[in-house]
Motif scaffolding. Structure first.
Motif, PDB file in Angstrom:
ATOM      1  N   HIS A   1       0.834  -1.206   0.000  1.00 14.72           N
ATOM      2  CA  HIS A   1       0.000   0.000   0.000  1.00 14.72           C
ATOM      3  C   HIS A   1       0.870   1.258   0.000  1.00 14.72           C
ATOM      4  CE1 HIS A   1      -3.433   2.560   0.713  1.00 14.72           C
ATOM      5  NE2 HIS A   1      -2.871   3.028   1.839  1.00 14.72           N
ATOM      6  N   LEU A   2       1.906   1.245   0.847  1.00 13.68           N
ATOM      7  CA  LEU A   2       2.809   2.397   0.912  1.00 13.68           C
ATOM      8  C   LEU A   2       3.578   2.566  -0.409  1.00 13.68           C
ATOM      9  CD1 LEU A   2       4.218   1.921   4.532  1.00 13.68           C
ATOM     10  CD2 LEU A   2       2.536   3.611   3.773  1.00 13.68           C
ATOM     11  N   LYS A   3       4.029   1.471  -0.972  1.00 13.43           N
ATOM     12  CA  LYS A   3       4.764   1.533  -2.239  1.00 13.43           C
ATOM     13  C   LYS A   3       3.865   1.989  -3.384  1.00 13.43           C
ATOM     14  CE  LYS A   3       8.326  -1.905  -1.222  1.00 13.43           C
ATOM     15  NZ  LYS A   3       8.930  -3.197  -1.603  1.00 13.43           N
ATOM     16  N   PHE A   4       2.589   1.574  -3.334  1.00 17.18           N
ATOM     17  CA  PHE A   4       1.655   1.978  -4.381  1.00 17.18           C
ATOM     18  C   PHE A   4       1.414   3.486  -4.321  1.00 17.18           C
ATOM     19  CE2 PHE A   4      -2.878   2.634  -5.635  1.00 17.18           C
ATOM     20  CZ  PHE A   4      -2.709   2.423  -6.995  1.00 17.18           C
TER      21      PHE A   4
ATOM     22  N   GLU B   1      -0.635  -0.840  -9.834  1.00 10.35           N
ATOM     23  CA  GLU B   1      -1.903  -1.179  -9.203  1.00 10.35           C
ATOM     24  C   GLU B   1      -2.125  -2.690  -9.178  1.00 10.35           C
ATOM     25  OE1 GLU B   1      -6.693  -0.221  -9.659  1.00 10.35           O
ATOM     26  OE2 GLU B   1      -5.246   0.751 -11.003  1.00 10.35           O
ATOM     27  N   VAL B   2      -1.650  -3.391 -10.212  1.00  9.96           N
ATOM     28  CA  VAL B   2      -1.845  -4.848 -10.279  1.00  9.96           C
ATOM     29  C   VAL B   2      -1.161  -5.536  -9.103  1.00  9.96           C
ATOM     30  CG1 VAL B   2      -1.391  -6.920 -11.629  1.00  9.96           C
ATOM     31  CG2 VAL B   2      -2.103  -4.827 -12.782  1.00  9.96           C
ATOM     32  N   GLU B   3       0.088  -5.125  -8.819  1.00  8.17           N
ATOM     33  CA  GLU B   3       0.823  -5.730  -7.694  1.00  8.17           C
ATOM     34  C   GLU B   3       0.145  -5.414  -6.366  1.00  8.17           C
ATOM     35  OE1 GLU B   3       5.082  -5.633  -7.464  1.00  8.17           O
ATOM     36  OE2 GLU B   3       5.239  -5.087  -9.584  1.00  8.17           O
ATOM     37  N   TYR B   4      -0.350  -4.182  -6.243  1.00  4.43           N
ATOM     38  CA  TYR B   4      -1.020  -3.801  -4.995  1.00  4.43           C
ATOM     39  C   TYR B   4      -2.307  -4.611  -4.796  1.00  4.43           C
ATOM     40  CZ  TYR B   4      -3.968  -1.133  -1.830  1.00  4.43           C
ATOM     41  OH  TYR B   4      -4.811  -0.768  -0.808  1.00  4.43           O
ATOM     42  N   ARG B   5      -3.099  -4.738  -5.848  1.00  2.00           N
ATOM     43  CA  ARG B   5      -4.344  -5.493  -5.751  1.00  2.00           C
ATOM     44  C   ARG B   5      -4.066  -6.988  -5.475  1.00  2.00           C
ATOM     45  NH1 ARG B   5      -8.891  -2.889  -6.853  1.00  2.00           N
ATOM     46  NH2 ARG B   5      -8.791  -0.859  -7.916  1.00  2.00           N
TER      47      ARG B   5
ATOM     48  N   PHE C   1       4.888 -11.099  -7.112  1.00  2.00           N
ATOM     49  CA  PHE C   1       4.358 -12.382  -7.570  1.00  2.00           C
ATOM     50  C   PHE C   1       5.350 -13.514  -7.298  1.00  2.00           C
ATOM     51  CE2 PHE C   1       2.452  -9.102 -10.295  1.00  2.00           C
ATOM     52  CZ  PHE C   1       1.111  -9.316 -10.019  1.00  2.00           C
ATOM     53  N   ASP C   2       6.635 -13.229  -7.508  1.00  2.00           N
ATOM     54  CA  ASP C   2       7.673 -14.229  -7.230  1.00  2.00           C
ATOM     55  C   ASP C   2       7.753 -14.525  -5.732  1.00  2.00           C
ATOM     56  OD1 ASP C   2       8.409 -14.401  -9.933  1.00  2.00           O
ATOM     57  OD2 ASP C   2       9.702 -12.639  -9.754  1.00  2.00           O
ATOM     58  N   LEU C   3       7.596 -13.463  -4.934  1.00  3.63           N
ATOM     59  CA  LEU C   3       7.646 -13.640  -3.481  1.00  3.63           C
ATOM     60  C   LEU C   3       6.453 -14.485  -3.003  1.00  3.63           C
ATOM     61  CD1 LEU C   3       8.874 -13.095  -0.734  1.00  3.63           C
ATOM     62  CD2 LEU C   3       7.625 -10.918  -0.666  1.00  3.63           C
ATOM     63  N   TYR C   4       5.272 -14.211  -3.546  1.00  2.06           N
ATOM     64  CA  TYR C   4       4.101 -15.000  -3.170  1.00  2.06           C
ATOM     65  C   TYR C   4       4.263 -16.466  -3.551  1.00  2.06           C
ATOM     66  CZ  TYR C   4       1.339 -10.949  -1.813  1.00  2.06           C
ATOM     67  OH  TYR C   4       0.875  -9.841  -1.160  1.00  2.06           O
ATOM     68  N   SER C   5       4.927 -16.722  -4.628  1.00  8.47           N
ATOM     69  CA  SER C   5       5.181 -18.101  -5.046  1.00  8.47           C
ATOM     70  C   SER C   5       6.045 -18.826  -4.014  1.00  8.47           C
ATOM     71  CB  SER C   5       5.860 -18.105  -6.416  1.00  8.47           C
ATOM     72  OG  SER C   5       6.155 -19.416  -6.818  1.00  8.47           O
TER      73      SER C   5
END
Length: 381
Positions: A115-118, A125-129, A328-332
Motif C-alpha cells: 500500500h505504501l509503495k503503491f 496497481e496490479v501488484e497492490y491489488r 508475484f515471485d515472493l508469493y510463489s
C-alpha cells in the motif's frame, strides 16, 4: 455355563396329591356306592451318571462367556482408536491454524508495504491489488481452519465422553521421533479382538455340532422315589419306593440326525469365515504397514522440502526488498513454503493415525499406550 453345570447335580422334587372319587356298582340285587378320599405324597430324585451333552453344553457356555468379553474388549479398542485419532486431529488442526496465522501476518505486512509503495508509485496497481487479494484469501482460509479446529475438538469431546484436550496450544508433532517409529514385522493376530471373535464363533459352532451328536449317545441316570398313599374307602395304606439305574439308548431319530448334519454345515461355514477373516486382517495389516513405511519416506522428504522452502523464502524476502523480484515471485515462495509445511503436518497426523489402526488391529491399543505415544511423538512447548 452355570445352568449347564447345574445339570450335573441331583434334582429333588416333592409331589402332594389329594382327591375324592364317587362311583357305584349296579348289581342285580343291590347297588353299592363308594365315596373314596385319596391323599398322599411322592418324594423323588434324579442324578445323571453319564450324559455327554451336559459336558459339551458347559464347554459351549465357556466359549460364549469368552465371546462376550472379547466384544467388550473390541469396543474399548475401537473407542480408544477414535479418541486417539481425534486427539491427534486436534493437534494437527491447531498446528495448521498457527501456521496459517503466521502466514496471514506475513501477508498483512506485505499488504501494508504494498500500500505504501503503491502510494509512492513504486509498484503498479496490479501488484497492490494482488497483495490485497492474497491477504483476504488467506484470512478466509484461517477462519475455515478455526472452524475445523472447533469441530475437531467437539468430535474429541464426543468420543472422550465430554472431556476436551488437556492442552491445545504449544503442542506439535515430533518428526524426528516419528521417523524412528517402531513397526512390527508381521501380523500374528494373537491379541486381535476381531480375529478372536471369529475364532470363538467357530468354536461355539463346533460345540453346538458336538451337542447335536451327543443326542445319538446313550445316557445313564440314577433315580429314586418314595410314595405314601392313603384311601378312606377300606382304610387302604400303601407305601412304595424305588431305586434304579436307567440306561437310555437312542436307536433312531431322523430329526436328531438332521440336526447333526445342519450343525456340521454351520461349523464348516464359521470355520471358512474365520480363515477369510484372518486373510482379510493380514492383508489389512500388510497394507497399513506398507503405507506407514511410505509415510515415513514422505515425511523425510517433506522435512527436507521445508528446510529448502525456508531458505528460498528468506532469499525471496531479501530479493523483494532489494526490488530484484516482483511481489508475484515472493508469493510463489511463500505459497511453496507454507503449503509444504501444511502437507508435513498432515503426513505426521496420518502416520500416527495409521499407527493407531495398526495397534488396534493387533489388540495392543490401550489408554496407557496412547499416553506413551503422546509422550514420545509430540512436543510440548
Amino acid at each position: 455355563t452355570q445352568s449347564s453345570k447345574g445339570q450335573l447335580f441331583p434334582t429333588f422334587s416333592a409331589q402332594f396329591y389329594g382327591g375324592r372319587s364317587k362311583y357305584q356298582y349296579n348289581y342285580p340285587t343291590e347297588i353299592v356306592k363308594y365315596n373314596q378320599i385319596t391323599k398322599g405324597y411322592t418324594l423323588s430324585f434324579s442324578m445323571p451318571l453319564f450324559n455327554k451333552q451336559i459336558f459339551d453344553s458347559i464347554e459351549e457356555g465357556k466359549k460364549r462367556e469368552e465371546y462376550y468379553k472379547l466384544q467388550v474388549t473390541q469396543f474399548k479398542q475401537q473407542l480408544l482408536e477414535k479418541v486417539g485419532e481425534n486427539y491427534f486431529g486436534v493437534v494437527a488442526a491447531r498446528e495448521q491454524l498457527q501456521l496459517l496465522e503466521e502466514e496471514l501476518e506475513l501477508l498483512r505486512r506485505l499488504k501494508e508495504g504494498a500500500h505504501l509503495k503503491f502510494k509512492a508509485h513504486l509498484i503498479g496497481e496490479v501488484e497492490y491489488r494482488e497483495a490485497v487479494a492474497k491477504y483476504w484469501e488467506k484470512r478466509g482460509e484461517v477462519e475455515r481452519y478455526r472452524s475445523k479446529l472447533k469441530s475437531q475438538i467437539a468430535q474429541l469431546k464426543y468420543w472422550a465422553g465430554g472431556r476436551g484436550p488437556r492442552q491445545i496450544g504449544g503442542v506439535r508433532f515430533n518428526s524426528e521421533a516419528l521417523l524412528s517409529l517402531p513397526l512390527p514385522s508381521k501380523f500374528t493376530g494373537v491379541h486381535s479382538p476381531e480375529l478372536e471373535i471369529a475364532r470363538i464363533n467357530m468354536e461355539v459352532a463346533k460345540a453346538q455340532w458336538e451337542q447335536a451328536k451327543d443326542k445319538l449317545w446313550p445316557s445313564l441316570n440314577f433315580r429314586g422315589s418314595y410314595s405314601d398313599t392313603k384311601t378312606t374307602d377300606s382304610i387302604t395304606k400303601r407305601k412304595d419306593y424305588e431305586l434304579a439305574v436307567y440306561l437310555n439308548i437312542p436307536l433312531y431319530n431322523r430329526a436328531d440326525r438332521k440336526e447333526v448334519e445342519g450343525s456340521r454345515e454351520g461349523y464348516l461355514s464359521y470355520r471358512a469365515r474365520y480363515i477369510d477373516k484372518k486373510r482379510e486382517l493380514t492383508a489389512q495389516f500388510e497394507g497399513l504397514l506398507e503405507e506407514l513405511k511410505g509415510l515415513k519416506i514422505e515425511l523425510q522428504a517433506l522435512e527436507k522440502g521445508v528446510l529448502a522452502g525456508a531458505l528460498n523464502l528468506k532469499k525471496g524476502e531479501e530479493s523483494y526488498k532489494n526490488r530484484l523480484i516482483s511481489i508475484f515471485d515472493l508469493y510463489s515462495a511463500i505459497e511453496s513454503y507454507y503449503s509444504t509445511k501444511l502437507q508435513l503436518i498432515e503426513t505426521q497426523q496420518q502416520l500416527l493415525q495409521n499407527y493407531l489402526q495398526l495397534l488396534q488391529l493387533q489388540g495392543k491399543l490401550s489408554l496407557d499406550k496412547i499416553g506413551e505415544i503422546e509422550k514420545l511423538y509430540l512436543k510440548f512447548n
